[in-house]
Design a protein around this motif. Structure first.
Motif, PDB file in Angstrom:
ATOM      1  N   ARG A 111       0.832  -1.220   0.000  1.00  0.00           N
ATOM      2  CA  ARG A 111       0.000   0.000   0.000  1.00  0.00           C
ATOM      3  C   ARG A 111       0.859   1.261   0.000  1.00  0.00           C
ATOM      4  NH1 ARG A 111      -1.211   2.724   4.664  1.00  0.00           N
ATOM      5  NH2 ARG A 111      -2.912   4.261   4.579  1.00  0.00           N
ATOM      6  N   ALA A 112       1.953   1.244   0.758  1.00  0.00           N
ATOM      7  CA  ALA A 112       2.813   2.421   0.867  1.00  0.00           C
ATOM      8  C   ALA A 112       3.629   2.650  -0.399  1.00  0.00           C
ATOM      9  CB  ALA A 112       3.744   2.268   2.064  1.00  0.00           C
ATOM     10  N   GLU A 113       4.036   1.564  -1.072  1.00  0.00           N
ATOM     11  CA  GLU A 113       4.873   1.683  -2.267  1.00  0.00           C
ATOM     12  C   GLU A 113       4.308   0.810  -3.385  1.00  0.00           C
ATOM     13  OE1 GLU A 113       7.350   3.670  -2.780  1.00  0.00           O
ATOM     14  OE2 GLU A 113       7.496   4.484  -0.746  1.00  0.00           O
ATOM     15  N   PRO A 114       3.209   1.247  -4.014  1.00  0.00           N
ATOM     16  CA  PRO A 114       2.642   0.432  -5.096  1.00  0.00           C
ATOM     17  C   PRO A 114       3.589   0.389  -6.288  1.00  0.00           C
ATOM     18  CG  PRO A 114       1.586   2.577  -5.007  1.00  0.00           C
ATOM     19  CD  PRO A 114       2.455   2.487  -3.796  1.00  0.00           C
ATOM     20  N   PRO A 115       3.570  -0.696  -7.042  1.00  0.00           N
ATOM     21  CA  PRO A 115       4.463  -0.790  -8.197  1.00  0.00           C
ATOM     22  C   PRO A 115       4.099   0.248  -9.264  1.00  0.00           C
ATOM     23  CG  PRO A 115       2.885  -2.593  -8.171  1.00  0.00           C
ATOM     24  CD  PRO A 115       2.742  -1.888  -6.874  1.00  0.00           C
ATOM     25  N   PRO A 116       5.010   0.542 -10.197  1.00  0.00           N
ATOM     26  CA  PRO A 116       4.722   1.538 -11.244  1.00  0.00           C
ATOM     27  C   PRO A 116       3.536   1.106 -12.099  1.00  0.00           C
ATOM     28  CG  PRO A 116       7.068   0.983 -11.174  1.00  0.00           C
ATOM     29  CD  PRO A 116       6.360  -0.013 -10.299  1.00  0.00           C
ATOM     30  N   GLY A 117       2.938   2.094 -12.765  1.00  0.00           N
ATOM     31  CA  GLY A 117       1.798   1.804 -13.631  1.00  0.00           C
ATOM     32  C   GLY A 117       0.484   2.124 -12.977  1.00  0.00           C
ATOM     33  N   ASP A 118      -0.521   1.333 -13.289  1.00  0.00           N
ATOM     34  CA  ASP A 118      -1.880   1.575 -12.801  1.00  0.00           C
ATOM     35  C   ASP A 118      -1.974   1.774 -11.293  1.00  0.00           C
ATOM     36  OD1 ASP A 118      -2.936   1.546 -15.272  1.00  0.00           O
ATOM     37  OD2 ASP A 118      -4.046  -0.326 -15.067  1.00  0.00           O
ATOM     38  N   GLU A 144      -6.537   4.604  -5.141  1.00  0.00           N
ATOM     39  CA  GLU A 144      -6.772   5.349  -3.895  1.00  0.00           C
ATOM     40  C   GLU A 144      -6.291   4.593  -2.665  1.00  0.00           C
ATOM     41  OE1 GLU A 144     -10.749   7.924  -4.461  1.00  0.00           O
ATOM     42  OE2 GLU A 144     -11.066   5.766  -4.359  1.00  0.00           O
ATOM     43  N   GLY A 145      -6.087   3.302  -2.813  1.00  0.00           N
ATOM     44  CA  GLY A 145      -5.707   2.472  -1.682  1.00  0.00           C
ATOM     45  C   GLY A 145      -6.058   1.029  -1.974  1.00  0.00           C
ATOM     46  N   LEU A 146      -6.371   0.277  -0.932  1.00  0.00           N
ATOM     47  CA  LEU A 146      -6.672  -1.143  -1.077  1.00  0.00           C
ATOM     48  C   LEU A 146      -8.060  -1.469  -0.546  1.00  0.00           C
ATOM     49  CD1 LEU A 146      -3.254  -2.574   0.134  1.00  0.00           C
ATOM     50  CD2 LEU A 146      -4.202  -2.922  -2.152  1.00  0.00           C
ATOM     51  N   ARG A 176      -4.841   5.069   0.875  1.00  0.00           N
ATOM     52  CA  ARG A 176      -3.458   5.526   0.993  1.00  0.00           C
ATOM     53  C   ARG A 176      -3.419   6.861   1.729  1.00  0.00           C
ATOM     54  NH1 ARG A 176      -1.019   5.579  -4.870  1.00  0.00           N
ATOM     55  NH2 ARG A 176       0.880   6.090  -3.701  1.00  0.00           N
ATOM     56  N   ASP A 177      -2.293   7.127   2.382  1.00  0.00           N
ATOM     57  CA  ASP A 177      -2.133   8.409   3.059  1.00  0.00           C
ATOM     58  C   ASP A 177      -2.090   9.523   2.015  1.00  0.00           C
ATOM     59  OD1 ASP A 177      -1.995   7.156   5.516  1.00  0.00           O
ATOM     60  OD2 ASP A 177       0.179   6.887   5.386  1.00  0.00           O
ATOM     61  N   PRO A 178      -2.765  10.642   2.273  1.00  0.00           N
ATOM     62  CA  PRO A 178      -2.808  11.711   1.266  1.00  0.00           C
ATOM     63  C   PRO A 178      -1.465  12.413   1.133  1.00  0.00           C
ATOM     64  CG  PRO A 178      -3.832  12.432   3.302  1.00  0.00           C
ATOM     65  CD  PRO A 178      -3.526  10.976   3.472  1.00  0.00           C
ATOM     66  N   PHE A 179      -1.231  12.974  -0.048  1.00  0.00           N
ATOM     67  CA  PHE A 179      -0.067  13.817  -0.260  1.00  0.00           C
ATOM     68  C   PHE A 179      -0.384  15.228   0.221  1.00  0.00           C
ATOM     69  CE2 PHE A 179       0.420  10.532  -3.572  1.00  0.00           C
ATOM     70  CZ  PHE A 179       1.691  10.072  -3.242  1.00  0.00           C
ATOM     71  N   LEU A 180       0.649  15.956   0.591  1.00  0.00           N
ATOM     72  CA  LEU A 180       0.479  17.328   1.049  1.00  0.00           C
ATOM     73  C   LEU A 180       1.226  18.271   0.115  1.00  0.00           C
ATOM     74  CD1 LEU A 180       1.076  16.840   4.895  1.00  0.00           C
ATOM     75  CD2 LEU A 180      -1.103  16.939   3.686  1.00  0.00           C
ATOM     76  N   ILE A 181       0.651  19.432  -0.150  1.00  0.00           N
ATOM     77  CA  ILE A 181       1.325  20.447  -0.950  1.00  0.00           C
ATOM     78  C   ILE A 181       1.182  21.797  -0.252  1.00  0.00           C
ATOM     79  CG2 ILE A 181       0.915  19.268  -3.152  1.00  0.00           C
ATOM     80  CD1 ILE A 181      -1.270  21.365  -3.721  1.00  0.00           C
ATOM     81  N   ASP A 182       2.119  22.674  -0.512  1.00  0.00           N
ATOM     82  CA  ASP A 182       2.002  24.055  -0.053  1.00  0.00           C
ATOM     83  C   ASP A 182       1.271  24.837  -1.135  1.00  0.00           C
ATOM     84  OD1 ASP A 182       3.329  23.788   2.375  1.00  0.00           O
ATOM     85  OD2 ASP A 182       5.284  23.911   1.407  1.00  0.00           O
ATOM     86  N   ALA A 183       0.131  25.384  -0.802  1.00  0.00           N
ATOM     87  CA  ALA A 183      -0.677  26.111  -1.774  1.00  0.00           C
ATOM     88  C   ALA A 183      -0.995  27.503  -1.248  1.00  0.00           C
ATOM     89  CB  ALA A 183      -1.975  25.349  -2.067  1.00  0.00           C
ATOM     90  N   VAL A 184      -1.395  28.366  -2.163  1.00  0.00           N
ATOM     91  CA  VAL A 184      -1.769  29.735  -1.838  1.00  0.00           C
ATOM     92  C   VAL A 184      -3.281  29.869  -1.950  1.00  0.00           C
ATOM     93  CG1 VAL A 184      -1.528  32.158  -2.499  1.00  0.00           C
ATOM     94  CG2 VAL A 184       0.430  30.615  -2.690  1.00  0.00           C
ATOM     95  N   LEU A 185      -3.908  30.444  -0.932  1.00  0.00           N
ATOM     96  CA  LEU A 185      -5.339  30.730  -1.013  1.00  0.00           C
ATOM     97  C   LEU A 185      -5.510  31.955  -1.907  1.00  0.00           C
ATOM     98  CD1 LEU A 185      -8.269  30.335  -0.175  1.00  0.00           C
ATOM     99  CD2 LEU A 185      -7.809  31.672   1.873  1.00  0.00           C
ATOM    100  N   MET A 186      -6.065  31.737  -3.112  1.00  0.00           N
ATOM    101  CA  MET A 186      -6.154  32.808  -4.104  1.00  0.00           C
ATOM    102  C   MET A 186      -7.450  33.598  -3.984  1.00  0.00           C
ATOM    103  SD  MET A 186      -4.679  30.785  -7.452  1.00  0.00           S
ATOM    104  CE  MET A 186      -4.741  32.253  -8.472  1.00  0.00           C
TER     105      MET A 186
END
Length: 462
Positions: A363-370, A375-377, A400-410
């Motif tokens: 789950r943490a490191e799915p193989p390349p491709g599809d 979203e998870g298992l 899966r654990d979500p990714f985080l990004i630094d974003a600007v509130l526009m």
């Protein structure tokens, strides 16, 4: 109409799920046919009026009050029905308040040219709450915090039957559901669920609690597969009918006829609607290009070829497979998919594992491709039957654990409904840089939920 208006008003002001369930159950039990059936159809989203458009409502109110004042009012209130209901300058001499069934009958048979006249007459006769309910009914945007399934559960409560039994026959019924209420009240037999092409109530998974559930579960009892990033659907081919339903039973066949036309089987399968190119899953954004469109032209069909990745087989050649264990249903599904000569259908592969730790690593490191787009298992007991709803234990989802990004509130915009007085709709962006080193903000998404009311008030003050 007054009883229906009071129901919507109380639902909109009630946060408790159980309280909403009681309100709807009591309304359906106490209201005579056919009004209660039309109310149920409105609450489940099965009542629409092709000739009644928001543009007619705007035209009617702007003929009665200053258009600029109306637009300012609408901008502040944030809800068309509420604004018109409160601001409508009624003329004297209006007829009596209409019954809900009268409104439904008139709108179903009205031409576009007749709608505005009907709207004005009804708005003159109704109270502000009645006007609001009328306009919500016409536009289909009830927004009273009630799901279609909860409305069906309220109906089921009248007869003391499980909601799954109502869902099982739902697609064989038609508003105003007099045969449904006759069965629930013991005045007739249960309506037949054997209509070809019908929807089968979906089985849903519980979110897994890693700290608690894994200690109680045996890995050998479960199969694992990826939770694909599309939309859950049910493809049904029976009696010459071809239907594609969402997991809540909405019929989207008209938008995805290109998918259904390539299948050659008799039965019903559960799967994920995706866009697939050369046998590979495309990002969810590609599927969004085709969702919620009334018509799809040839260019879009070519650019975004939809397909189904199959999870389960619910019926085959007239046999209901849902009482069978998942292991047996899976074997039949594998045989069915293998026999299809279609690039629009493939099989969701099972992921072998021996321990929960091994599955966690996958789950943490799915193989390349599809799998990188999953979203998870999903975990499914080999011996589980296919049962409607969200039973505890047979199926789990492990996102899966979500990714985080630094974003600007526009941008911040006022919302609609109960959040119309708050800046609750936020547009986020990230910095991009062109070849010349010039930096600009590019919008990447919009968010309008996921925060509590207290958090909203804090952000709104800011």
């Amino acid at each position: 109409m007054r009883a229906f208006a009071e129901l919507l008003d109380r639902l909109s002001l009630t946060a408790s799920r159980n309280a909403k369930l009681t309100l709807v159950r009591d309304h359906l039990a106490e209201t005579p046919d056919p009004d209660r059936g039309w109310a149920l159809a409105a609450l489940t989203g099965d009542l629409t009026f092709d000739a009644a458009k928001p543009a007619f409502i705007r035209k009617a109110i702007e003929a009665r009050m200053d258009p600029l004042l109306f637009r300012w009012s609408y901008d502040f209130v944030g809800d068309l029905a509420e604004t018109v209901a409160l601001a409508w300058p009624a003329r004297p001499g209006a007829n009596r308040e209409p019954e809900l069934s009268e409104v439904v009958d008139a709108l179903r048979g009205a031409s576009r040219a007749e709608v505005q006249r009907l709207i004005e007459g009804w708005l003159d006769a109704l109270s502000p709450t009645g006007r609001w309910a009328l306009l919500k009914l016409m536009t289909g945007a009830l927004r009273v915090g009630l799901s279609a399934r909860l409305a069906k559960q309220a109906a089921a409560a009248i007869g003391g039957v499980p909601v799954a039994e109502v869902e099982e026959v739902w697609h064989a019924l038609h508003p105003p559901y007099e045969d449904l209420f006759a069965w629930l009240e013991g005045r007739s037999d249960r309506p037949s669920a054997d209509a070809p092409g019908r929807f089968r109530p979906a089985m849903l998974a519980q979110a897994i609690d890693e700290a608690v559930d894994f200690a109680k579960l045996d890995p050998a009892d479960y199969a694992a597969e990826w939770k694909w990033d599309g939309i859950r659907v049910q493809a049904v081919l029976e009696g010459g009918l071809r239907r594609l339903y969402t997991r809540t039973g909405d019929d989207i066949s008209h938008a995805f006829g290109d998918v259904l036309s390539t299948f050659a089987f008799d039965g019903a399968l559960d799967g994920e609607l995706i866009v697939m190119r050369r046998g590979k899953l495309a990002p969810f954004g590609d599927l969004q290009q085709r969702l919620n469109r009334k018509t799809v032209d040839a260019k879009m069909l070519t650019a975004f070829p939809a397909a189904i990745r199959a999870y389960d087989l619910l019926a085959q050649d007239g046999e209901d497979l849902r009482p069978l264990p998942f292991r047996e249903r899976r074997a039949r599904l594998e045989a069915l998919v293998a026999a299809q000569d279609s690039s629009r259908l493939d099989l969701s592969p099972l992921q072998p594992f021996e321990t929960w730790a091994g599955l966690a690593a996958l789950r943490a490191e799915p193989p390349p491709g599809d799998p990188a787009l999953a979203e998870g298992l999903m975990l499914k007991r080999w011996d589980s039957i296919y049962e409607a709803g969200r039973p505890k234990g047979p199926w789990f989802k492990w996102k899966r654990d979500p990714f985080l990004i630094d974003a600007v509130l526009m941008y911040a915009q006022r919302g609609h409904g109960k959040r119309s007085s708050f800046y609750s709709d936020y547009t986020f962006g990230v910095w991009t840089e062109d070849d010349g080193g010039h930096r600009t903000l590019a919008p990447v998404g919009k968010a309008y939920f996921g925060f509590t009311d207290e958090e909203l008030k804090e952000i709104d003050r800011f």
